[in-house]
Motif scaffolding. Structure first.
Motif, PDB file in Angstrom:
ATOM      1  N   PHE A 148       0.869  -1.182   0.000  1.00  0.00           N
ATOM      2  CA  PHE A 148       0.000   0.000   0.000  1.00  0.00           C
ATOM      3  C   PHE A 148       0.899   1.223   0.000  1.00  0.00           C
ATOM      4  O   PHE A 148       1.812   1.334   0.819  1.00  0.00           O
ATOM      5  N   TYR A 149       0.634   2.152  -0.937  1.00  0.00           N
ATOM      6  CA  TYR A 149       1.621   3.206  -1.218  1.00  0.00           C
ATOM      7  C   TYR A 149       1.030   4.612  -1.082  1.00  0.00           C
ATOM      8  O   TYR A 149       1.374   5.515  -1.830  1.00  0.00           O
ATOM      9  N   ASP A 150       0.149   4.781  -0.109  1.00  0.00           N
ATOM     10  CA  ASP A 150      -0.544   6.058   0.049  1.00  0.00           C
ATOM     11  C   ASP A 150      -0.164   6.687   1.382  1.00  0.00           C
ATOM     12  O   ASP A 150      -0.085   5.990   2.400  1.00  0.00           O
ATOM     13  N   TRP A 151       0.052   8.007   1.349  1.00  0.00           N
ATOM     14  CA  TRP A 151       0.400   8.753   2.557  1.00  0.00           C
ATOM     15  C   TRP A 151      -0.769   9.597   3.049  1.00  0.00           C
ATOM     16  O   TRP A 151      -1.575  10.099   2.249  1.00  0.00           O
ATOM     17  N   ALA A 152      -0.819   9.812   4.351  1.00  0.00           N
ATOM     18  CA  ALA A 152      -1.668  10.861   4.922  1.00  0.00           C
ATOM     19  C   ALA A 152      -0.988  12.194   4.654  1.00  0.00           C
ATOM     20  O   ALA A 152       0.226  12.326   4.834  1.00  0.00           O
TER      21      ALA A 152
END
Length: 199
Positions: free
Chosen positions: A74-78
């Motif tokens: 999973f490659y999503d940042w806040a």
């Protein structure tokens, strides 16, 4: 870009920083901030998902993501506003094409922060990570036709408009036209070097 290296890297997703933003792992404690924008219809109008119905749904989603983070797929940042210490959206890679060494960037932002250049700032940082750390050859982003705000973010970050894939996605009961913008590594590096030389 080797899959095993990327999984290893993202199993402890690195924190990225810009002048105004901190890009870090999403956490269950972000549920209140995420629900604040994920529950709003104007946010999801041009996205694949429906507004969150309650904060429990948001919390369940964030708890599920922790397992994805641990695996490293999973490659999503806040996206966190440093001054307010508040999560105001997400930005990251919606997909990585290991065979063709390319990445697709996606992003969503709390409407209270629209029009401030924050989406462009986050996308530019993630794009830099893609080219300079992952060494991808191509970065692209897609938008539903009608969402010109999103297309402007892509173009401000140096992407070129490639065209529209007509009726290429079935979303929420209807076929939607999807616009595509992209930038190649040599274009990004030339722009980066030119900007550095100008300074």
């Amino acid at each position: 870009m080797k899959k095993e290296n990327v999984y290893r890297l993202f199993s402890k997703i690195p924190t990225l920083e810009t002048e105004r933003l901190l890009l870090r792992r999403m956490k269950p404690s972000d549920s209140r901030d995420m629900f604040e924008y994920a529950s709003r219809p104007e946010v999801t109008e041009y996205l694949l998902w429906e507004p969150h119905k309650n904060q429990r749904q948001t919390l369940d989603y964030l708890e599920y993501l922790q397992t994805r983070y641990r695996v490293g797929d999973f490659y999503d940042w806040a996206v966190v506003d440093k001054q307010k210490a508040k999560m105001i959206g997400t930005c990251g890679f919606t997909s990585l094409d290991f065979l063709n060494n390319s990445a697709e960037i996606g992003y969503v932002l709390n409407p209270d922060f629209w029009g401030c250049g924050i989406a462009s700032e986050a996308v530019a940082r993630v794009m830099s990570f893609a080219f300079m750390e992952l060494n991808v050859h191509r970065v692209e982003a897609k938008y539903m036709v009608g969402n010109e705000r999103s297309r402007r973010v892509m173009e401000r970050c140096g992407m070129s408009f490639e065209g529209v894939r007509r009726a290429s996605m079935f979303v929420k009961g209807s076929y939607r036209d999807i616009g595509v913008c992209s930038i190649l590594s040599e274009e990004y590096i030339n722009k980066y070097l030119c900007n550095n030389n100008a300074n």
